[in-house]
Design an enzyme around this catalytic site. Sequence first.
Site, short mmCIF file in Angstrom:
data_model
loop_
_atom_site.label_atom_id
_atom_site.label_comp_id
_atom_site.label_asym_id
_atom_site.label_seq_id
_atom_site.Cartn_x
_atom_site.Cartn_y
_atom_site.Cartn_z
N CYS A 186 10.49 -10.85 1.01
CA CYS A 186 11.44 -11.86 0.15
C CYS A 186 10.72 -13.15 -0.16
O CYS A 186 10.23 -13.61 0.48
CB CYS A 186 12.49 -12.06 1.50
SG CYS A 186 13.65 -13.38 0.86
N ASP A 207 14.18 -24.83 -9.03
CA ASP A 207 14.27 -23.28 -9.42
C ASP A 207 13.10 -23.57 -10.43
O ASP A 207 12.90 -24.38 -11.22
CB ASP A 207 15.31 -23.19 -10.12
CG ASP A 207 15.63 -21.74 -10.43
OD1 ASP A 207 16.63 -21.05 -9.96
OD2 ASP A 207 14.82 -21.36 -11.22
N HIS A 259 17.20 -15.52 7.00
CA HIS A 259 17.51 -14.34 5.96
C HIS A 259 18.88 -13.78 6.09
O HIS A 259 18.95 -13.19 6.96
CB HIS A 259 16.43 -13.61 5.94
CG HIS A 259 16.45 -12.47 4.84
ND1 HIS A 259 15.90 -12.70 3.67
CD2 HIS A 259 17.02 -11.48 4.62
CE1 HIS A 259 16.26 -11.69 2.81
NE2 HIS A 259 17.06 -10.95 3.43
N ASN A 312 25.44 -16.38 -7.03
CA ASN A 312 25.47 -15.27 -7.68
C ASN A 312 25.37 -14.16 -6.64
O ASN A 312 24.65 -14.33 -5.71
CB ASN A 312 24.23 -15.09 -8.71
CG ASN A 312 24.43 -15.88 -9.85
OD1 ASN A 312 25.51 -16.10 -10.19
ND2 ASN A 312 23.47 -16.32 -10.48
N HIS A 321 18.56 -13.14 -1.11
CA HIS A 321 18.43 -14.17 0.04
C HIS A 321 19.56 -14.97 -0.47
O HIS A 321 19.20 -15.65 -1.43
CB HIS A 321 16.86 -14.79 0.27
CG HIS A 321 17.10 -15.70 1.41
ND1 HIS A 321 15.94 -15.54 2.25
CD2 HIS A 321 17.73 -16.94 1.64
CE1 HIS A 321 16.03 -16.52 3.13
NE2 HIS A 321 17.10 -17.37 2.96
N HIS A 367 21.49 -17.88 -1.67
CA HIS A 367 21.22 -19.14 -2.12
C HIS A 367 22.36 -19.73 -3.01
O HIS A 367 23.05 -19.05 -3.76
CB HIS A 367 19.71 -19.46 -2.76
CG HIS A 367 19.98 -17.96 -4.11
ND1 HIS A 367 19.73 -16.83 -3.70
CD2 HIS A 367 20.01 -18.30 -5.36
CE1 HIS A 367 19.84 -16.29 -5.05
NE2 HIS A 367 19.79 -17.12 -5.88
N HIS A 411 23.03 -22.29 -6.42
CA HIS A 411 22.25 -23.08 -7.56
C HIS A 411 22.81 -24.56 -7.45
O HIS A 411 24.20 -24.53 -7.54
CB HIS A 411 22.44 -22.59 -8.91
CG HIS A 411 21.88 -21.20 -8.81
ND1 HIS A 411 20.51 -21.02 -9.60
CD2 HIS A 411 22.11 -19.86 -8.33
CE1 HIS A 411 20.18 -19.67 -9.55
NE2 HIS A 411 21.09 -19.12 -8.67
P1 5GP Z 1 19.78 -15.62 -8.62
O1 5GP Z 1 19.33 -14.81 -10.07
O2 5GP Z 1 19.50 -14.75 -7.59
O3 5GP Z 1 21.07 -16.10 -8.58
O4 5GP Z 1 18.90 -16.84 -8.69
C1 5GP Z 1 17.41 -16.71 -8.27
C2 5GP Z 1 16.74 -17.94 -8.66
O5 5GP Z 1 15.47 -17.80 -8.28
C3 5GP Z 1 16.45 -17.88 -10.28
O6 5GP Z 1 17.15 -18.99 -10.80
C4 5GP Z 1 14.72 -17.94 -10.25
O7 5GP Z 1 14.44 -18.59 -11.46
C5 5GP Z 1 14.50 -18.70 -9.06
N1 5GP Z 1 13.14 -18.14 -8.57
C6 5GP Z 1 12.66 -16.81 -8.50
N2 5GP Z 1 11.38 -16.82 -8.05
C7 5GP Z 1 11.35 -18.12 -7.57
C8 5GP Z 1 10.12 -18.79 -7.19
O8 5GP Z 1 8.87 -18.29 -6.81
N3 5GP Z 1 9.91 -19.86 -6.80
C9 5GP Z 1 10.94 -20.72 -7.33
N4 5GP Z 1 11.10 -22.16 -7.19
N5 5GP Z 1 12.30 -20.43 -8.00
C10 5GP Z 1 12.14 -18.99 -8.09
ZN ZN Z 2 14.67 -13.95 2.83
#
Ligand code: 5GP
Ligand code: ZN
Length: 114
Positions: free
Chosen positions: A4, A30, A46, A87, A98, A100, A102
């Site tokens: 993860c 991000d 997690h 999301n 995992h 989260h 935003h």
């Molecule tokens: P999701 O698409 O699951 O709602 O959001 C995942 C977010 O994690 C995305 O906005 C993506 O840019 C961010 N993200 C993915 N991998 C990494 C990483 O290795 N480091 C950071 N800082 N953000 C990440």
């Molecule tokens: Zn995790």
Amino acid sequence: MSDCVFCKIIEGIIPSSKVYENDDIVVFKDINPVAPIHVLVVPKVHIESLEALNEQNIDIVRKIHLAILQTTKLLGINEEGYRVITNCGKNGGQTVPHLHYHIIGGTKFSEKII
Ligand code: 5GP
Ligand code: ZN
């Protein structure tokens, strides 16, 4: 969870730009920001997504929201406002499994989904 990406950030295996941390939560920028301010509020435990919340682990949501309040103050967007988004799953567009949230801000969003 060994594969993860957010667990690896929490463990320090993958570097991140942290803006806030406490015993339960880490907040980092991000990697692909969609707004002048775009950070991710991530529980250290997690949990796959909002759908994996239950009576046993729901207290983390309280901690996430308190961390959001700390973070928006730290980033100076608490008075102007911001959006908080989680999301969930395939149709929700979740890419990292995992839980989260935003926080996006630093601008006035013109387009509205809801
Ligand atoms: P999701 O698409 O699951 O709602 O959001 C995942 C977010 O994690 C995305 O906005 C993506 O840019 C961010 N993200 C993915 N991998 C990494 C990483 O290795 N480091 C950071 N800082 N953000 C990440
Ligand atoms: Zn995790």
